[in-house]
Design an enzyme around this catalytic site. Structure first.
Site, PDB file in Angstrom:
ATOM      1  N   TRP A   1       0.721  -1.149   0.065  1.00 34.41           N
ATOM      2  CA  TRP A   1       0.079   0.011  -0.067  1.00 34.41           C
ATOM      3  C   TRP A   1       0.641   1.268  -0.086  1.00 34.41           C
ATOM      4  O   TRP A   1       1.850   1.297   0.704  1.00 34.41           O
ATOM      5  CB  TRP A   1      -0.752   0.149   1.291  1.00 34.41           C
ATOM      6  CG  TRP A   1      -1.659   1.165   1.547  1.00 34.41           C
ATOM      7  CD1 TRP A   1      -2.583   1.782   0.617  1.00 34.41           C
ATOM      8  CD2 TRP A   1      -1.964   1.875   2.584  1.00 34.41           C
ATOM      9  NE1 TRP A   1      -3.300   2.872   1.099  1.00 34.41           N
ATOM     10  CE2 TRP A   1      -3.135   2.731   2.264  1.00 34.41           C
ATOM     11  CE3 TRP A   1      -1.361   1.754   3.827  1.00 34.41           C
ATOM     12  CZ2 TRP A   1      -3.209   3.896   3.184  1.00 34.41           C
ATOM     13  CZ3 TRP A   1      -2.087   2.541   4.909  1.00 34.41           C
ATOM     14  CH2 TRP A   1      -2.948   3.668   4.786  1.00 34.41           C
TER      15      TRP A   1
ATOM     16  N   ASP B   1      -1.414  -6.317   8.785  1.00 31.69           N
ATOM     17  CA  ASP B   1      -2.224  -4.873   8.411  1.00 31.69           C
ATOM     18  C   ASP B   1      -3.689  -5.595   7.938  1.00 31.69           C
ATOM     19  O   ASP B   1      -3.436  -6.521   6.860  1.00 31.69           O
ATOM     20  CB  ASP B   1      -1.665  -4.055   7.182  1.00 31.69           C
ATOM     21  CG  ASP B   1      -2.824  -3.012   6.944  1.00 31.69           C
ATOM     22  OD1 ASP B   1      -3.898  -2.998   7.446  1.00 31.69           O
ATOM     23  OD2 ASP B   1      -2.025  -2.085   6.122  1.00 31.69           O
TER      24      ASP B   1
ATOM     25  N   LYS C   1     -13.695  -0.108   5.387  1.00 33.29           N
ATOM     26  CA  LYS C   1     -14.348  -0.751   4.417  1.00 33.29           C
ATOM     27  C   LYS C   1     -15.454  -1.771   4.609  1.00 33.29           C
ATOM     28  O   LYS C   1     -16.463  -1.708   3.929  1.00 33.29           O
ATOM     29  CB  LYS C   1     -13.162  -1.477   3.357  1.00 33.29           C
ATOM     30  CG  LYS C   1     -11.791  -1.087   3.524  1.00 33.29           C
ATOM     31  CD  LYS C   1     -11.649   0.146   2.545  1.00 33.29           C
ATOM     32  CE  LYS C   1     -10.435   0.874   2.784  1.00 33.29           C
ATOM     33  NZ  LYS C   1      -9.848   1.785   1.871  1.00 33.29           N
TER      34      LYS C   1
HETATM   35  C1  LMR Z   1      -6.745   2.674  -0.727  1.00 34.80           C
HETATM   36  O1  LMR Z   1      -5.392   2.182  -0.822  1.00 34.80           O
HETATM   37  O2  LMR Z   1      -7.179   3.500  -1.681  1.00 34.80           O
HETATM   38  C2  LMR Z   1      -7.297   2.952   0.476  1.00 34.80           C
HETATM   39  O3  LMR Z   1      -6.947   2.340   1.379  1.00 34.80           O
HETATM   40  C3  LMR Z   1      -7.523   4.399   0.655  1.00 34.80           C
HETATM   41  C4  LMR Z   1      -6.273   5.055   1.298  1.00 34.80           C
HETATM   42  O4  LMR Z   1      -6.414   5.641   2.269  1.00 34.80           O
HETATM   43  O5  LMR Z   1      -5.363   4.916   0.532  1.00 34.80           O
END
Ligand code: LMR
Length: 396
Positions: free
Chosen positions: A130, A211, A246
């Protein structure tokens, strides 16, 4: 004071929403930030949440601070959801669970705790991970390294390479694992590979940091956390950062939890007090609203049933959209293999196109996604899939 600050580029994910909003093309499609959307492209409040709002409005009689640790019903419900309501860990005294502002706030608290406990610790994150993991953990002063995870050539998990890297780790290492629905790839760890990771965590004594922001979006609430539960049963210590953004659709209510499993109850108390002291220095007390709603839902059997049905519906819809997109691309005679999208799980997958093609989709077709070609599956609909598939075919 601020003369030396320069303007930063937009956030790689949040910036997409801004650009999309400014686009006037009626055909525009938003496959950017991970927000669930209905066929109509809206993100309504879940019925279960609406019912909890009614209850909360009728019963909340004060806006005084809540306990620094958070809402007790919420924390109990979330631990049971993650670990299973009959898990002996829940009554072992080994868990320190603290409500935190969203998944990000939870991850940050956990990261600050690691930095305080072991200043030289290295956190290993999947390649890719992420987009916010890296800056968030660096801000906490942690050293970051990557372990192999996803092969963009074959669109598959690099299980052997990942395990080979984990094999080299030791007790000063922390391994960040996505509990399910890997963000950004959608490529999850099969149970046999989880078991190999668990064996290595025990042998090499690295600390797992899970996570989990998409429980129930992959297969179902139980299957999605099977690896996490087996891990929790096997290791002496681990961290879990959970988010309700989510699966409860509570994005703006910033509803998260950092749960740390320690060797024994004494260590758990040390962890709990240290985590609270860190939180005190950042925001003092967590926001009340979202956690109060989740607490109401999870404490009420009937309401929990309503929520589970809504969650299953969201999950099924995303899975059917995966199939729909892949079949539309096939129908158009596209030769490139997109079958991984159908096989993967959760809210995201990589389209597997290059940066120029991503940019062309944005500039020429008003289709917005992350630069690495991550798409939010929930942004697809029966109404836009034809245009989406044609546009992808056009830029290939
Ligand atoms: C995403 O990955 O799009 C979501 O988890 C929102 C974010 O805060 O990035």
């Amino acid at each position: 004071m601020f003369q030396d600050l320069s303007t930063l580029p937009p956030d790689p994910l949040l910036g997409i929403a801004v650009a999309y909003k400014a686009d006037t093309n009626p055909k525009k499609i938003d496959l950017g930030v991970g927000i669930y959307k209905t066929e109509e492209g809206t993100t309504p409040i879940l019925d279960s949440v609406q019912q909890a709002i009614t209850t909360l409005t009728e019963t909340e009689d004060s806006k005084a601070y809540i306990a620094a640790q958070g809402n007790a019903d919420y924390l109990a419900g979330m631990q049971a959801l993650l670990l299973g309501s009959d898990n002996p860990l829940l009554t072992s005294g080994r868990i320190s669970a603290i409500q935190a502002p969203g998944g990000t706030g939870s991850l940050r608290l956990g990261s600050e705790l690691i930095a305080a406990a072991k200043p030289g610790a290295t956190v290993w994150v999947s390649d890719p991970t992420w987009a916010n993991h890296v800056p968030l953990m660096k801000s906490a002063g942690l050293d970051l390294k990557v372990y192999p995870y996803f092969d963009t050539e074959t669109n598959s998990l690099k299980a052997d390479e990942m395990l080979a890297t984990l094999e080299t780790l030791g007790e000063n290492d922390v391994v960040l694992l996505h509990g399910c629905c890997h963000n950004p790839t959608g490529e999850d760890i099969p149970l046999d590979v989880w078991r190999k990771i668990i064996k290595l965590a025990v042998e090499k004594k690295f600390t797992p940091y899970v996570d989990i922001a998409y429980q129930g979006f992959g297969v179902d609430l139980e299957t999605d956390v099977q690896g996490v539960r087996e891990l929790a049963a096997a290791v002496p210590e681990m961290l879990i950062a959970a988010s309700c953004s989510k699966n409860f659709g509570l994005y703006r209510e910033r509803t998260g939890m950092i749960a740390v499993i320690s060797e024994d109850a004494d260590k758990a108390e040390a962890v709990r007090t240290n985590t609270l002291s860190i939180a005190r220095g950042i925001y003092s007390m967590p926001p009340s609203y979202g956690a109060a709603l989740v607490g109401i839902i999870l404490k009420d059997e009937e309401l929990t049933k309503v929520w589970k049905a809504e969650l299953a519906e969201m999950c099924e819809r995303m899975n059917s959209l995966r199939t729909l997109l892949v079949s539309k691309l096939k129908e158009l005679g596209v030769e490139k293999d997109f079958s991984h999208i159908e096989r993967q799980a959760g809210m995201f997958s990589f389209l597997g196109i290059n940066k120029e093609q991503v940019q062309r989709l944005r500039d020429e077709y008003s289709i917005y996604m992350a630069g690495n070609s991550r798409i939010n599956i929930a942004g697809i609909s029966k109404a836009n899939v034809e245009y989406l598939a044609e546009s992808i075919a056009a830029v290939l």
